[in-house]
Write a protein that holds these residues in place. Structure first.
Motif, PDB file in Angstrom:
ATOM      1  N   MET A 108      -8.338   8.216  -5.972  1.00 17.10           N
ATOM      2  CA  MET A 108      -7.641   7.139  -5.274  1.00 17.10           C
ATOM      3  C   MET A 108      -8.581   6.001  -4.879  1.00 17.10           C
ATOM      4  O   MET A 108      -8.195   5.101  -4.135  1.00 17.10           O
ATOM      5  N   ALA A 109      -9.798   6.033  -5.407  1.00 15.16           N
ATOM      6  CA  ALA A 109     -10.792   5.037  -5.005  1.00 15.16           C
ATOM      7  C   ALA A 109     -10.355   3.618  -5.362  1.00 15.16           C
ATOM      8  O   ALA A 109     -10.593   2.678  -4.588  1.00 15.16           O
ATOM      9  N   ALA A 110      -9.730   3.440  -6.516  1.00 16.12           N
ATOM     10  CA  ALA A 110      -9.315   2.096  -6.937  1.00 16.12           C
ATOM     11  C   ALA A 110      -8.239   1.530  -6.005  1.00 16.12           C
ATOM     12  O   ALA A 110      -8.322   0.379  -5.557  1.00 16.12           O
ATOM     13  N   GLN A 111      -7.215   2.336  -5.694  1.00 16.21           N
ATOM     14  CA  GLN A 111      -6.148   1.872  -4.801  1.00 16.21           C
ATOM     15  C   GLN A 111      -6.678   1.628  -3.395  1.00 16.21           C
ATOM     16  O   GLN A 111      -6.279   0.668  -2.722  1.00 16.21           O
ATOM     17  N   LEU A 112      -7.602   2.491  -2.953  1.00 16.38           N
ATOM     18  CA  LEU A 112      -8.153   2.340  -1.608  1.00 16.38           C
ATOM     19  C   LEU A 112      -9.024   1.090  -1.512  1.00 16.38           C
ATOM     20  O   LEU A 112      -9.032   0.400  -0.494  1.00 16.38           O
ATOM     21  N   LEU A 113      -9.742   0.791  -2.597  1.00 14.55           N
ATOM     22  CA  LEU A 113     -10.547  -0.430  -2.621  1.00 14.55           C
ATOM     23  C   LEU A 113      -9.654  -1.661  -2.474  1.00 14.55           C
ATOM     24  O   LEU A 113      -9.969  -2.584  -1.696  1.00 14.55           O
ATOM     25  N   ALA A 114      -8.547  -1.683  -3.211  1.00 16.46           N
ATOM     26  CA  ALA A 114      -7.630  -2.823  -3.139  1.00 16.46           C
ATOM     27  C   ALA A 114      -7.070  -2.983  -1.728  1.00 16.46           C
ATOM     28  O   ALA A 114      -6.968  -4.096  -1.189  1.00 16.46           O
ATOM     29  N   VAL A 135       0.860  -1.186   0.000  1.00 19.08           N
ATOM     30  CA  VAL A 135       0.000   0.000   0.000  1.00 19.08           C
ATOM     31  C   VAL A 135       0.895   1.234   0.000  1.00 19.08           C
ATOM     32  O   VAL A 135       1.793   1.351   0.843  1.00 19.08           O
ATOM     33  N   GLU A 136       0.641   2.142  -0.914  1.00 21.79           N
ATOM     34  CA  GLU A 136       1.441   3.367  -0.971  1.00 21.79           C
ATOM     35  C   GLU A 136       1.057   4.322   0.156  1.00 21.79           C
ATOM     36  O   GLU A 136      -0.055   4.267   0.687  1.00 21.79           O
ATOM     37  N   GLY A 137       1.977   5.208   0.491  1.00 15.72           N
ATOM     38  CA  GLY A 137       1.799   6.115   1.618  1.00 15.72           C
ATOM     39  C   GLY A 137       0.485   6.876   1.640  1.00 15.72           C
ATOM     40  O   GLY A 137      -0.240   6.853   2.641  1.00 15.72           O
ATOM     41  N   PRO A 138       0.129   7.594   0.560  1.00 17.25           N
ATOM     42  CA  PRO A 138      -1.128   8.361   0.568  1.00 17.25           C
ATOM     43  C   PRO A 138      -2.355   7.474   0.787  1.00 17.25           C
ATOM     44  O   PRO A 138      -3.290   7.868   1.479  1.00 17.25           O
ATOM     45  N   VAL A 139      -2.336   6.278   0.198  1.00 16.61           N
ATOM     46  CA  VAL A 139      -3.463   5.357   0.368  1.00 16.61           C
ATOM     47  C   VAL A 139      -3.510   4.848   1.806  1.00 16.61           C
ATOM     48  O   VAL A 139      -4.586   4.741   2.413  1.00 16.61           O
ATOM     49  N   LEU A 140      -2.350   4.559   2.375  1.00 13.64           N
ATOM     50  CA  LEU A 140      -2.291   4.086   3.755  1.00 13.64           C
ATOM     51  C   LEU A 140      -2.810   5.151   4.714  1.00 13.64           C
ATOM     52  O   LEU A 140      -3.499   4.832   5.695  1.00 13.64           O
ATOM     53  N   SER A 141      -2.515   6.395   4.422  1.00  6.46           N
ATOM     54  CA  SER A 141      -3.029   7.484   5.264  1.00  6.46           C
ATOM     55  C   SER A 141      -4.557   7.494   5.257  1.00  6.46           C
ATOM     56  O   SER A 141      -5.198   7.659   6.302  1.00  6.46           O
ATOM     57  N   LEU A 142      -5.138   7.324   4.075  1.00  3.38           N
ATOM     58  CA  LEU A 142      -6.598   7.278   3.974  1.00  3.38           C
ATOM     59  C   LEU A 142      -7.158   6.058   4.695  1.00  3.38           C
ATOM     60  O   LEU A 142      -8.213   6.136   5.340  1.00  3.38           O
TER      61      LEU A 142
END
Length: 297
Positions: free
Chosen positions: A42-48, A19-26
């Motif tokens: 970032m919805a796709a990365q956050l879903l994953a 998980v990349e940093g910005p996604v991990l923060s969310l």
């Protein structure tokens, strides 16, 4: 990890590589607040990430955001993502969107998905080959009825789904009206285009011998008239009263339609059953603008 005999417990650090940093923060923000972040990009990365860490409610919210963002450029990638993470609602929405927009789907999106995600794309292709839930199990008669209804509403997406499901583009309702008649009468340009592309007969006739061009001319839908003419509709076809589309456009005072038909080469000498030309009709009703258009030859 920090409460058991693990490497992370010993070092006091947890390394997260998927998980990349910005996604991990969310992701962490959601875990502390239970408020789903509204970050469409970032919805796709956050879903994953939500799927990986078992945050099902967040995963569901991300699905909703991705459904709202479906577009021809991204639909293939979204369908692949939905299949990979077992997102039933998102898969259904993406597949339905692709089916309804196959004629305009961005080829680059498919190429990228085929190159990077061949296994998931095979599953997407299988789903595309299946009848949609909306059309599954419908009788031929019901498909035809819904096609005509979609034409009246101007719903291009429904028209494409029904045509793909095998609906008869020549199905008729009371008065022998086809879907193309209905779309032309209502002035739904894109619906008319969709039906023509689907093989609709441009010169189909109602019980009164009206063609779609007759109805578009009567109802003053200039753009539809031009589209039908460009699709080789018969300019000079006559109805039960011997009236051509030009006669009807003059009768209703539809000057733009009259001009469009005149410019397209409609026969100004054609006579109805009373023996009147379109110019005779305009003269009788003292329609000066129409007289001027029709007297140019």
């Amino acid at each position: 990890m920090l409460q058991h005999d693990t490497l992370e417990a010993g070092s006091g650090e947890i390394s997260i590589t998927d998980v990349e940093g910005p996604v991990l923060s969310l992701l962490l923000a959601y875990m502390y607040t239970l408020q789903a972040p509204q970050v469409p990009s970032m919805a796709a990365q956050l879903l994953a990430a939500a799927d990986s860490y078992g945050l099902l409610a967040l995963k569901g919210e991300c699905e909703k955001q991705l459904v709202a963002q479906l577009a021809v450029e991204t639909a293939a990638a979204t369908a692949v993502l939905a299949v990979r993470h077992s997102c039933r609602n998102l898969t259904s929405a993406a597949v339905a969107f692709i089916k309804a927009n196959l004629g305009v789907m961005a080829t680059q999106g498919w190429a990228d998905a085929m190159r990077n995600e061949p296994r998931e794309l095979i599953e997407v292709s299988r789903l595309l080959a299946e009848p949609s839930e909306e059309t599954k199990g419908l009788s031929e008669e019901e498909k035809g009825r819904r096609l005509i209804q979609a034409a009246e509403q101007g719903s291009v997406e429904k028209l494409r789904l029904l045509l793909k499901a095998g609906a008869d583009v020549g199905a008729v309702e009371e008065g022998n009206r086809t879907a193309l008649h209905c779309a032309a009468e209502r002035g739904h340009v894109e619906a008319v285009r969709c039906l023509i592309d689907g093989g609709a007969e441009v010169d189909a006739r109602t019980k009164w011998q009206h063609t779609p061009l007759h109805l578009a001319a009567i109802c003053d839908h200039t753009d539809v008239v031009r589209l039908l003419v460009a699709s080789r509709a018969d300019l000079n076809t006559r109805d039960r009263e011997g009236m051509t589309p030009l006669h009807w456009a003059v009768d209703h005072g539809n000057s733009e339609v009259v001009a469009a038909l005149f410019e397209a080469g409609a026969d100004t000498e054609a006579r109805d059953e009373r023996g009147d030309t379109a110019l005779d009709c305009a003269t009788r009703d003292n329609r000066q603008e129409l007289i001027q258009i029709l007297s140019q030859r």
